[in-house]
Design a protein around this motif. Structure first.
Motif, PDB file in Angstrom:
ATOM      1  N   ARG A   1     -30.796  25.687  29.662  1.00 18.53           N
ATOM      2  CA  ARG A   1     -31.725  24.563  29.576  1.00 18.53           C
ATOM      3  C   ARG A   1     -32.390  24.328  30.935  1.00 18.53           C
ATOM      4  O   ARG A   1     -31.902  24.793  31.965  1.00 18.53           O
ATOM      5  N   SER A   2     -33.471  23.579  30.917  1.00 20.63           N
ATOM      6  CA  SER A   2     -34.165  23.232  32.151  1.00 20.63           C
ATOM      7  C   SER A   2     -33.594  21.940  32.712  1.00 20.63           C
ATOM      8  O   SER A   2     -33.205  21.046  31.965  1.00 20.63           O
ATOM      9  N   GLY A   3     -33.528  21.854  34.030  1.00 19.30           N
ATOM     10  CA  GLY A   3     -33.157  20.600  34.676  1.00 19.30           C
ATOM     11  C   GLY A   3     -31.685  20.278  34.608  1.00 19.30           C
ATOM     12  O   GLY A   3     -30.853  21.100  34.228  1.00 19.30           O
ATOM     13  N   THR A   4     -31.377  19.056  34.970  1.00 14.20           N
ATOM     14  CA  THR A   4     -29.983  18.628  35.080  1.00 14.20           C
ATOM     15  C   THR A   4     -29.607  17.602  34.022  1.00 14.20           C
ATOM     16  O   THR A   4     -28.544  16.989  34.091  1.00 14.20           O
ATOM     17  N   SER A   5     -30.489  17.405  33.031  1.00 16.38           N
ATOM     18  CA  SER A   5     -30.217  16.384  32.002  1.00 16.38           C
ATOM     19  C   SER A   5     -28.952  16.712  31.220  1.00 16.38           C
ATOM     20  O   SER A   5     -28.832  17.799  30.671  1.00 16.38           O
ATOM     21  N   PRO A   6     -28.009  15.775  31.151  1.00 20.01           N
ATOM     22  CA  PRO A   6     -26.802  16.025  30.356  1.00 20.01           C
ATOM     23  C   PRO A   6     -27.121  15.925  28.871  1.00 20.01           C
ATOM     24  O   PRO A   6     -28.091  15.286  28.474  1.00 20.01           O
ATOM     25  N   ILE A   7     -26.317  16.573  28.067  1.00 16.09           N
ATOM     26  CA  ILE A   7     -26.494  16.486  26.615  1.00 16.09           C
ATOM     27  C   ILE A   7     -25.189  15.962  26.020  1.00 16.09           C
ATOM     28  O   ILE A   7     -24.096  16.415  26.388  1.00 16.09           O
ATOM     29  N   SER A   8     -25.289  14.985  25.144  1.00 19.83           N
ATOM     30  CA  SER A   8     -24.092  14.352  24.597  1.00 19.83           C
ATOM     31  C   SER A   8     -23.410  15.253  23.580  1.00 19.83           C
ATOM     32  O   SER A   8     -24.022  16.171  23.023  1.00 19.83           O
ATOM     33  N   GLN A   9     -22.147  14.956  23.330  1.00 21.83           N
ATOM     34  CA  GLN A   9     -21.379  15.721  22.347  1.00 21.83           C
ATOM     35  C   GLN A   9     -22.004  15.576  20.961  1.00 21.83           C
ATOM     36  O   GLN A   9     -22.042  16.523  20.183  1.00 21.83           O
ATOM     37  N   GLN A  10     -22.536  14.374  20.670  1.00 23.45           N
ATOM     38  CA  GLN A  10     -23.176  14.140  19.375  1.00 23.45           C
ATOM     39  C   GLN A  10     -24.407  15.024  19.205  1.00 23.45           C
ATOM     40  O   GLN A  10     -24.638  15.584  18.131  1.00 23.45           O
ATOM     41  N   GLN A  11     -25.199  15.174  20.278  1.00 24.84           N
ATOM     42  CA  GLN A  11     -26.378  16.030  20.213  1.00 24.84           C
ATOM     43  C   GLN A  11     -25.990  17.494  20.014  1.00 24.84           C
ATOM     44  O   GLN A  11     -26.642  18.221  19.265  1.00 24.84           O
TER      45      GLN A  11
ATOM     46  N   MET B   1     -31.076  21.696  21.036  1.00 26.18           N
ATOM     47  CA  MET B   1     -30.165  21.843  22.172  1.00 26.18           C
ATOM     48  C   MET B   1     -30.795  21.317  23.460  1.00 26.18           C
ATOM     49  O   MET B   1     -30.091  20.977  24.405  1.00 26.18           O
ATOM     50  N   ARG B   2     -32.122  21.256  23.485  1.00 29.18           N
ATOM     51  CA  ARG B   2     -32.814  20.787  24.692  1.00 29.18           C
ATOM     52  C   ARG B   2     -33.556  19.469  24.431  1.00 29.18           C
ATOM     53  O   ARG B   2     -34.585  19.183  25.035  1.00 29.18           O
ATOM     54  N   MET B   3     -32.982  18.670  23.522  1.00 23.59           N
ATOM     55  CA  MET B   3     -33.604  17.409  23.125  1.00 23.59           C
ATOM     56  C   MET B   3     -33.786  16.458  24.300  1.00 23.59           C
ATOM     57  O   MET B   3     -34.757  15.694  24.354  1.00 23.59           O
ATOM     58  N   GLN B   4     -32.863  16.494  25.260  1.00 22.39           N
ATOM     59  CA  GLN B   4     -32.968  15.609  26.417  1.00 22.39           C
ATOM     60  C   GLN B   4     -34.267  15.841  27.183  1.00 22.39           C
ATOM     61  O   GLN B   4     -34.868  14.900  27.702  1.00 22.39           O
ATOM     62  N   GLU B   5     -34.687  17.099  27.262  1.00 23.87           N
ATOM     63  CA  GLU B   5     -35.945  17.414  27.965  1.00 23.87           C
ATOM     64  C   GLU B   5     -37.137  16.838  27.206  1.00 23.87           C
ATOM     65  O   GLU B   5     -38.091  16.333  27.811  1.00 23.87           O
ATOM     66  N   LEU B   6     -37.090  16.936  25.871  1.00 23.29           N
ATOM     67  CA  LEU B   6     -38.186  16.402  25.062  1.00 23.29           C
ATOM     68  C   LEU B   6     -38.240  14.877  25.146  1.00 23.29           C
ATOM     69  O   LEU B   6     -39.323  14.277  25.116  1.00 23.29           O
TER      70      LEU B   6
ATOM     71  N   VAL C   1     -42.418  20.201  26.313  1.00 25.27           N
ATOM     72  CA  VAL C   1     -42.863  20.775  25.030  1.00 25.27           C
ATOM     73  C   VAL C   1     -43.434  22.180  25.243  1.00 25.27           C
ATOM     74  O   VAL C   1     -43.117  23.113  24.492  1.00 25.27           O
ATOM     75  N   VAL C   2     -44.255  22.324  26.285  1.00 31.06           N
ATOM     76  CA  VAL C   2     -44.849  23.634  26.590  1.00 31.06           C
ATOM     77  C   VAL C   2     -43.758  24.650  26.913  1.00 31.06           C
ATOM     78  O   VAL C   2     -43.753  25.776  26.396  1.00 31.06           O
ATOM     79  N   GLY C   3     -42.805  24.251  27.752  1.00 28.64           N
ATOM     80  CA  GLY C   3     -41.736  25.162  28.152  1.00 28.64           C
ATOM     81  C   GLY C   3     -40.870  25.595  26.994  1.00 28.64           C
ATOM     82  O   GLY C   3     -40.574  26.783  26.818  1.00 28.64           O
TER      83      GLY C   3
ATOM     84  N   TRP D   1     -45.623  22.889  38.960  1.00 27.64           N
ATOM     85  CA  TRP D   1     -44.738  23.901  38.390  1.00 27.64           C
ATOM     86  C   TRP D   1     -43.448  23.262  37.880  1.00 27.64           C
ATOM     87  O   TRP D   1     -43.055  22.188  38.333  1.00 27.64           O
ATOM     88  N   PHE D   2     -42.792  23.951  36.948  1.00 26.15           N
ATOM     89  CA  PHE D   2     -41.522  23.477  36.410  1.00 26.15           C
ATOM     90  C   PHE D   2     -40.729  24.663  35.884  1.00 26.15           C
ATOM     91  O   PHE D   2     -41.296  25.716  35.562  1.00 26.15           O
ATOM     92  N   ASN D   3     -39.413  24.487  35.804  1.00 26.07           N
ATOM     93  CA  ASN D   3     -38.545  25.529  35.259  1.00 26.07           C
ATOM     94  C   ASN D   3     -38.531  25.379  33.737  1.00 26.07           C
ATOM     95  O   ASN D   3     -38.052  24.368  33.225  1.00 26.07           O
ATOM     96  N   LYS D   4     -39.057  26.370  33.016  1.00 23.81           N
ATOM     97  CA  LYS D   4     -39.118  26.261  31.550  1.00 23.81           C
ATOM     98  C   LYS D   4     -37.805  26.623  30.886  1.00 23.81           C
ATOM     99  O   LYS D   4     -37.630  26.429  29.685  1.00 23.81           O
ATOM    100  N   GLY D   5     -36.858  27.183  31.662  1.00 26.12           N
ATOM    101  CA  GLY D   5     -35.621  27.676  31.057  1.00 26.12           C
ATOM    102  C   GLY D   5     -35.843  29.063  30.467  1.00 26.12           C
ATOM    103  O   GLY D   5     -36.922  29.639  30.550  1.00 26.12           O
ATOM    104  N   LEU D   6     -34.779  29.607  29.868  1.00 26.25           N
ATOM    105  CA  LEU D   6     -34.878  30.966  29.304  1.00 26.25           C
ATOM    106  C   LEU D   6     -34.359  30.960  27.860  1.00 26.25           C
ATOM    107  O   LEU D   6     -33.594  30.099  27.482  1.00 26.25           O
TER     108      LEU D   6
END
Length: 321
Positions: free
Chosen positions: A135-145, A195-200, A222-224, A316-321
């Motif tokens: 994923r991109s960035g440092t956003s945590p993702i919850s267990q529910q997500q 899986m990357r809902m936090q970014e959205l 969204v673009v990434g 610029w931004f890290n789009k992830g892979l």
């Protein structure tokens, strides 16, 4: 010994403005041999990168090529933004060996409903790990997500695969062999955004040309994520289209009837061979450090950047892979 030349190792070794340069970059980054590196070897590579970035002597390296080798090994195992060591099977270097097994299994056992259920479940479990790891960035993702994404992606892939299997039951056998590809494409469209809902929801961090933070944008997220979905589907297409063609030819020539046990091994080995090239070439469709015009960002983000850097046209931004 003469000091090592100074280069910016935080930029890829090859020009990222050309497809060839990106392909060379990702061939090194996704090299499956990187997965075999021991923890001590990875730590050694990390220390080399830290020391070289700080301008210190690096006695472990005799040439700048040694530094680049350490940097690519480091990049293959550590997250580009958080610096955390990634889960082994979630690394892009693990894509080829893991997808060889999964793709081979899905292609070889597409006729049996229990097998379809198992391999699609296995594939989505793996995808969930990969999507979270990259994923991109440092956003945590919850267990529910995590659980929600996993359930949505798996059920979407299963529903698509089983429906298509039923629809093509009496059609050309080649169409039946292509069902897993459609299922994988549908699952990617569900799994990656979930899986990357936090970014959205929260956006991704934008940087200027000097890596200074300039703001956070949901539109960039969204673009990434959209480009990642396209890249993942592109990775799957060669193995999942060429393999059915090969097996169809072998079936028509009577090879599979004569050697029925060769079905799964042939498909798995052929998929592995194709994925050696398909993984880096699919990643190379888009730059990992993506760019976006300031004028195309959300109005509040654009205005904020204009106040800080009126002359800045691209961020610029890290789009992830």
């Amino acid at each position: 010994m003469s000091p090592l030349p100074r280069v910016n190792i935080d930029e890829p070794k090859y020009d990222q403005n050309s497809y060839l340069g990106r392909a060379k970059h990702f061939f090194l980054l996704t090299n499956p041999l990187n997965v075999l590196a021991s923890a001590s070897k990875l730590e050694e590579a990390r220390q080399i990168v830290i020391k070289y970035r700080a301008g210190k002597d690096v006695p472990e390296c005799k040439t700048i090529d040694d530094v680049w080798r350490a940097k690519y090994l480091y990049d293959s195992a550590f997250h580009p933004e958080t610096g955390e060591k990634q889960i082994v099977i979630g690394r892009m270097a693990a894509q080829m060996p893991m997808n060889t097994i999964i793709t081979g299994g899905m292609m070889a056992f597409y006729k049996s409903t229990p097998a379809v259920v198992f391999w699609q479940w296995f594939n989505q479990t793996f995808n969930a790990i990969v999507n979270y790891t990259n994923r991109s960035g440092t956003s945590p993702i919850s267990q529910q997500q995590l659980v929600t994404s996993y359930c949505l992606a798996t059920s979407g892939a299963l529903a698509t695969a089983l429906s298509l299997n039923h629809a093509v039951k009496n059609m050309n056998p080649l169409l039946g062999r292509l069902v897993p590809l459609v299922a994988v494409g549908a699952a990617n469209c569900i799994n990656i955004p979930c899986m990357r809902m936090q970014e959205l929801r929260n956006g991704v961090t934008l940087f200027d040309e000097h890596s200074n933070e300039m703001g956070i944008s949901k539109k960039a997220a969204v673009v990434g994520i959209s480009t990642v979905i396209l890249s993942r589907i592109a990775m799957a297409i060669p193995g999942m289209t060429l393999t059915p063609v090969l097996m169809n030819v072998l079936e028509k020539r009577g090879f599979l009837a004569k050697y029925p046990r060769s079905n799964a091994p042939i498909q798995t080995l052929f998929c592995g061979f194709v994925l050696i090239f398909a993984t880096p070439l699919g990643c190379a469709f888009f730059k990992q450090r993506a760019d976006i015009k300031v004028d195309s960002l959300e109005s509040e983000v654009r205005d904020s950047i204009r106040k800080k850097r009126p002359e800045l046209e691209t961020v610029w931004f890290n789009k992830g892979l």
